[in-house]
Scaffold this motif. Structure first.
Motif, PDB file in Angstrom:
ATOM      1  N   GLU A  68       0.832  -1.199   0.000  1.00 51.53           N
ATOM      2  CA  GLU A  68       0.000   0.000   0.000  1.00 51.53           C
ATOM      3  C   GLU A  68       0.869   1.252   0.000  1.00 51.53           C
ATOM      4  OE1 GLU A  68      -2.582   2.109  -0.774  1.00 51.53           O
ATOM      5  OE2 GLU A  68      -3.615   0.294  -0.154  1.00 51.53           O
ATOM      6  N   GLY A  69       0.436   2.251  -0.790  1.00 52.48           N
ATOM      7  CA  GLY A  69       1.216   3.486  -0.883  1.00 52.48           C
ATOM      8  C   GLY A  69       1.345   4.198   0.441  1.00 52.48           C
ATOM      9  N   LEU A 117      -4.730   5.999   4.650  1.00 47.83           N
ATOM     10  CA  LEU A 117      -6.014   5.297   4.691  1.00 47.83           C
ATOM     11  C   LEU A 117      -6.572   5.262   6.104  1.00 47.83           C
ATOM     12  CD1 LEU A 117      -5.581   2.258   2.288  1.00 47.83           C
ATOM     13  CD2 LEU A 117      -6.929   4.327   1.924  1.00 47.83           C
ATOM     14  N   ARG A 118      -5.701   5.053   7.076  1.00 48.53           N
ATOM     15  CA  ARG A 118      -6.181   5.053   8.457  1.00 48.53           C
ATOM     16  C   ARG A 118      -6.708   6.440   8.836  1.00 48.53           C
ATOM     17  NH1 ARG A 118      -4.084   2.281  13.908  1.00 48.53           N
ATOM     18  NH2 ARG A 118      -5.316   3.534  15.377  1.00 48.53           N
ATOM     19  N   GLY A 119      -5.979   7.488   8.449  1.00 46.76           N
ATOM     20  CA  GLY A 119      -6.449   8.838   8.729  1.00 46.76           C
ATOM     21  C   GLY A 119      -7.797   9.111   8.098  1.00 46.76           C
ATOM     22  N   LEU A 120      -7.992   8.625   6.854  1.00 53.64           N
ATOM     23  CA  LEU A 120      -9.272   8.794   6.175  1.00 53.64           C
ATOM     24  C   LEU A 120     -10.373   8.025   6.907  1.00 53.64           C
ATOM     25  CD1 LEU A 120     -10.873   9.835   3.697  1.00 53.64           C
ATOM     26  CD2 LEU A 120     -10.218   7.721   2.519  1.00 53.64           C
ATOM     27  N   ALA A 121     -10.071   6.789   7.321  1.00 55.09           N
ATOM     28  CA  ALA A 121     -11.065   5.977   8.035  1.00 55.09           C
ATOM     29  C   ALA A 121     -11.433   6.612   9.371  1.00 55.09           C
ATOM     30  CB  ALA A 121     -10.527   4.559   8.239  1.00 55.09           C
ATOM     31  N   GLU A 122     -10.456   7.155  10.061  1.00 61.36           N
ATOM     32  CA  GLU A 122     -10.733   7.822  11.338  1.00 61.36           C
ATOM     33  C   GLU A 122     -11.600   9.062  11.113  1.00 61.36           C
ATOM     34  OE1 GLU A 122      -6.746   6.674  13.949  1.00 61.36           O
ATOM     35  OE2 GLU A 122      -6.772   8.510  12.750  1.00 61.36           O
ATOM     36  N   GLN A 123     -11.233   9.853  10.118  1.00 59.79           N
ATOM     37  CA  GLN A 123     -11.971  11.076   9.823  1.00 59.79           C
ATOM     38  C   GLN A 123     -13.416  10.774   9.443  1.00 59.79           C
ATOM     39  OE1 GLN A 123     -10.186  14.176   7.117  1.00 59.79           O
ATOM     40  NE2 GLN A 123     -11.799  13.483   5.736  1.00 59.79           N
ATOM     41  N   GLU A 124     -13.597   9.826   8.530  1.00 60.97           N
ATOM     42  CA  GLU A 124     -14.947   9.535   8.051  1.00 60.97           C
ATOM     43  C   GLU A 124     -15.743   8.707   9.061  1.00 60.97           C
ATOM     44  OE1 GLU A 124     -16.187  11.072   5.312  1.00 60.97           O
ATOM     45  OE2 GLU A 124     -14.261  12.101   5.549  1.00 60.97           O
ATOM     46  N   GLY A 125     -15.041   7.943   9.897  1.00 59.20           N
ATOM     47  CA  GLY A 125     -15.738   7.242  10.965  1.00 59.20           C
ATOM     48  C   GLY A 125     -16.353   8.222  11.946  1.00 59.20           C
ATOM     49  N   ALA A 126     -15.626   9.293  12.259  1.00 59.98           N
ATOM     50  CA  ALA A 126     -16.153  10.318  13.157  1.00 59.98           C
ATOM     51  C   ALA A 126     -17.349  11.026  12.540  1.00 59.98           C
ATOM     52  CB  ALA A 126     -15.051  11.323  13.493  1.00 59.98           C
ATOM     53  N   ALA A 127     -17.357  11.133  11.217  1.00 62.84           N
ATOM     54  CA  ALA A 127     -18.461  11.808  10.519  1.00 62.84           C
ATOM     55  C   ALA A 127     -19.644  10.880  10.261  1.00 62.84           C
ATOM     56  CB  ALA A 127     -17.964  12.383   9.195  1.00 62.84           C
ATOM     57  N   GLY A 128     -19.459   9.578  10.490  1.00 62.45           N
ATOM     58  CA  GLY A 128     -20.541   8.625  10.287  1.00 62.45           C
ATOM     59  C   GLY A 128     -20.693   8.118   8.869  1.00 62.45           C
ATOM     60  N   THR A 129     -19.716   8.396   7.981  1.00 64.26           N
ATOM     61  CA  THR A 129     -19.839   7.952   6.593  1.00 64.26           C
ATOM     62  C   THR A 129     -19.076   6.653   6.323  1.00 64.26           C
ATOM     63  OG1 THR A 129     -17.886   9.121   5.744  1.00 64.26           O
ATOM     64  CG2 THR A 129     -19.945  10.381   5.920  1.00 64.26           C
ATOM     65  N   LEU A 130     -18.260   6.205   7.267  1.00 65.68           N
ATOM     66  CA  LEU A 130     -17.441   5.013   7.071  1.00 65.68           C
ATOM     67  C   LEU A 130     -18.299   3.753   7.053  1.00 65.68           C
ATOM     68  CD1 LEU A 130     -14.552   3.724   6.988  1.00 65.68           C
ATOM     69  CD2 LEU A 130     -14.706   3.587   9.492  1.00 65.68           C
ATOM     70  N   ARG A 131     -17.973   2.852   6.115  1.00 67.41           N
ATOM     71  CA  ARG A 131     -18.528   1.499   6.096  1.00 67.41           C
ATOM     72  C   ARG A 131     -17.344   0.572   5.857  1.00 67.41           C
ATOM     73  NH1 ARG A 131     -21.712   4.692   7.390  1.00 67.41           N
ATOM     74  NH2 ARG A 131     -23.880   4.970   6.716  1.00 67.41           N
ATOM     75  N   LEU A 132     -16.799   0.024   6.925  1.00 62.18           N
ATOM     76  CA  LEU A 132     -15.643  -0.865   6.825  1.00 62.18           C
ATOM     77  C   LEU A 132     -16.121  -2.287   7.054  1.00 62.18           C
ATOM     78  CD1 LEU A 132     -12.617  -1.253   6.467  1.00 62.18           C
ATOM     79  CD2 LEU A 132     -12.326  -0.809   8.924  1.00 62.18           C
ATOM     80  N   GLY A 133     -16.197  -3.052   5.967  1.00 63.20           N
ATOM     81  CA  GLY A 133     -16.699  -4.419   6.026  1.00 63.20           C
ATOM     82  C   GLY A 133     -15.582  -5.418   6.241  1.00 63.20           C
TER      83      GLY A 133
END
Length: 332
Positions: free
Chosen positions: A199-200, A205-221
């Motif tokens: 992975e680049g 990616l973790r920062g993006l997942a944390e950010q969007e998880g806080a916003a409620g838009t994350l769907r990590l399956g």
């Protein structure tokens, strides 16, 4: 009316100038937000200051890419890019000012409407531009459909494969809507054991997942086998009626049981029946399997623009003409 134009080279100043103009509440698309660009700058260009052009309410985020050349601040994680303005006059101002600093702009990834809009603005402001198709974006419209409706429209081979695999290999699937460090550890382990190259920037990616998880838009399956081992993962974001598939991976050792297909079935069902999205976007790439899940392919473009009133720009135009001639001769 005179428009204030300035180049900005640090994130704090950019944030101060933008105020709330580039926040989630004002920008419906992830790729038009300051949070997105700041993440990219922090993790993907840590040694390079941002090169950001502001003209009144218009913004253009670039990366300095050598003498006289700038590229769109996008990298491989960006599924879309554009100058952030809908005003043709402000768009022209951005490219006029960019031409005072750069001889060559590389702008991508652009959908068809953005490629046309930007191409027209470049022509109006004295640039000479070449547009090339560089990728494909697959989408499916699921407006007012249930998952059952959507699934009936899929190819029989996909439906039969999914049914057989789910019956023979029952997996435990969980779709996480908020960031969890232990779940992210599973994601990283799956990716490291997958067919995909290194992975680049997993930190991005973790920062993006944390950010969007806080916003409620994350769907990590995450899909686990009967022994509780995580074997497949997908990172989606769901917002404003659109579900976007950003990353997916499965362990190479279990590819024969099609864990990605089983997890995709669950992810699509949740997006359609629970989130009630109107569209699902499969990001960039024309992998054959995407056509089974999607129904519309959209071309993605790159624009190379040169200043014909500079030596470097003229040299670039010359190289483009020569390359085009070589391709034409080879095609004969």
């Amino acid at each position: 009316m005179t428009v204030s134009v300035e180049w900005l080279d640090d994130w704090e100043t950019i944030a101060a100038r933008a105020g709330d103009a580039l926040d989630r509440a004002r920008q419906s698309r992830l790729f038009d937000r300051l949070d997105w660009y700041r993440l990219m700058g922090t993790y993907l260009y840590p040694a390079a200051p941002p090169v950001t052009l502001r003209a009144g309410d218009a913004w253009m985020f670039l990366v300095d890419d050598g003498p006289g050349r700038a590229t769109a601040l996008s990298k491989w994680y960006g599924l879309a890019w554009r100058p952030i303005t809908d005003d043709p006059r402000q768009l022209d101002t951005l490219f006029i000012e960019a031409g005072r600093r750069y001889d060559h702009l590389v702008l991508h990834p652009l959908d068809g409407s953005e490629a046309s809009r930007i191409g027209a603005a470049l022509k109006r402001t004295g640039w000479q531009a070449r547009t090339d198709r560089v990728s494909t974006n697959w989408t499916v419209d699921v407006t007012a459909k249930s998952f059952a409706d959507y699934w009936r429209e899929r190819p029989g081979q996909l439906r039969n494969t999914a049914a057989r695999r789910m019956k023979r290999y029952p997996l435990e699937v969980a779709i996480h809507r908020h960031f969890d460090a232990s779940v992210w550890t599973d994601y990283e382990a799956i990716y490291a054991d997958s067919w995909k190259p290194t992975e680049g920037s997993m930190s991005f990616l973790r920062g993006l997942a944390e950010q969007e998880g806080a916003a409620g838009t994350l769907r990590l399956g995450i899909a686990k086998d009967g022994h509780g081992r995580a074997i497949a993962a997908q990172l989606w974001l769901v917002e404003n009626g659109i579900a976007t598939i950003h990353k997916l991976a499965h362990r190479e050792s279990v590819k024969d049981i099609s864990p990605g297909t089983i997890l995709s079935h669950a992810m699509f069902r949740a997006a359609i029946d629970e989130d009630r999205v109107a569209r699902i976007d499969f990001g960039l790439g024309d992998e054959p399997y995407k056509a089974d899940w999607m129904d519309t392919s959209n071309p993605i473009y790159r624009i190379d623009a040169y200043r014909p009133d500079s030596l470097r720009g003229l040299a670039g135009i010359g190289r483009e003409h020569a390359a085009r001639l070589v391709r034409r001769l080879r095609g004969r």
